[in-house]
Scaffold this motif. Sequence first.
Motif, PDB file in Angstrom:
ATOM      1  N   ALA A  62       0.818  -1.215   0.000  1.00  0.00           N
ATOM      2  CA  ALA A  62       0.000   0.000   0.000  1.00  0.00           C
ATOM      3  C   ALA A  62       0.849   1.261   0.000  1.00  0.00           C
ATOM      4  N   ALA A  63       2.165   1.131  -0.002  1.00  0.00           N
ATOM      5  CA  ALA A  63       3.043   2.299   0.098  1.00  0.00           C
ATOM      6  C   ALA A  63       2.734   3.313  -1.002  1.00  0.00           C
ATOM      7  N   THR A  64       2.860   4.596  -0.663  1.00  0.00           N
ATOM      8  CA  THR A  64       2.448   5.653  -1.573  1.00  0.00           C
ATOM      9  C   THR A  64       3.406   6.831  -1.543  1.00  0.00           C
ATOM     10  N   LEU A  65       3.356   7.598  -2.630  1.00  0.00           N
ATOM     11  CA  LEU A  65       4.048   8.885  -2.711  1.00  0.00           C
ATOM     12  C   LEU A  65       3.046  10.036  -2.716  1.00  0.00           C
ATOM     13  N   ASP A  66       1.778   9.708  -2.539  1.00  0.00           N
ATOM     14  CA  ASP A  66       0.703  10.700  -2.565  1.00  0.00           C
ATOM     15  C   ASP A  66       0.739  11.530  -1.283  1.00  0.00           C
TER      16      ASP A  66
END
Length: 354
Positions: free
Chosen positions: A63-67
């Motif tokens: 689920a890792a994000t840059l958002d």
Amino acid sequence: MGVGMAAGLRTARWCVEQGWPVHPLARGRKTPVANCEACRVPGHSRRRCPCLTGGRWCHGFHAATLDRARVDQWWGRRPGMGVGVGVACGHAGLVVIDIDAHARPLPPRDQLLPGIPIPEQVDLTGLANGFHTLGLLAALSGAASPADDDTTLRVRTPSGGLHVWYRAHRSQRWQCSTGSGGGRSLAWQVDVRAHGGYIVAPGTATAAGAYTPVGPVREPAPLPAWLAGELERTSHLPAVPAPRWVPPRARQAVLAAGRASHGTHQSLSTVLAPVARCGHVPEGAGFSDALNRAAYTIGGLVAAGRVSRDEAEPALRDVAFAARPGQERRTEQIIRSGMAAGLERPLHARRRCP
């Protein structure tokens, strides 16, 4: 927003600025926040899970994000969220060497440096943890230990270990040797965090203590060439799929092995045989391990004067190239590393080849 929550948010935002996708960790722990109830149902499929597309944190590093908005929501607005930050290594283009310093009994010698046999006459007194085995591996390559690399980001762990962060080339999909690593190992008490895993971000605090940067450097340096070679040798880089038409390659490998046996000691053909057999299948078959063992043994035979390097090394290269065409660069690295280690350990006539 509490002080701890603010610290977690600052860390998460900093990681995103570096281009490292992040996911939340459970409060006071180094493990991801637990899945929602729907994701804990037996038989649940992550690949079809609506949580991942819906902006929720289920399934850990997947689920890792840059958002930035999602990061602010996860760490800044939800009560009860953990303050810890995990970084998805693969998508961040990171290879992190995880060095442990646990008080444990030494394993058998062949498990200290997988693929590199350690003779019985070598005194192992004082060897006690991953700092020592990684230092030994580096010394065999004529390099300094990553634990002492002050050019890159290093993070002290609460248990006394060390995370050494490196930046990998985006075209290389390095694999973990822990969690979903599939049995890979670089050295005893040394894990590799890359694709298929995550690492705790510096600055994260757990019940056991904080993950604290060492020295002033806060950016990962490029992965050293010698270490990349060792990671390839120990199967941390997936083999490039080979052509499916197998028989010609298999025949080439066998012929190369046969030619070698006429020009060198008979034992050389025995050493080359496992590498040649890998040519009978298009991928897998433990090729990297077989090649490393053959290179190490040939290095030992050369050091003992039992075979000529001018004949043995080209013969090994011919067999390996025939068994895995299209992988010449990787094959060369394994041969160089294995032979360098073997040249330091002469294999005399009464010793049994590994």
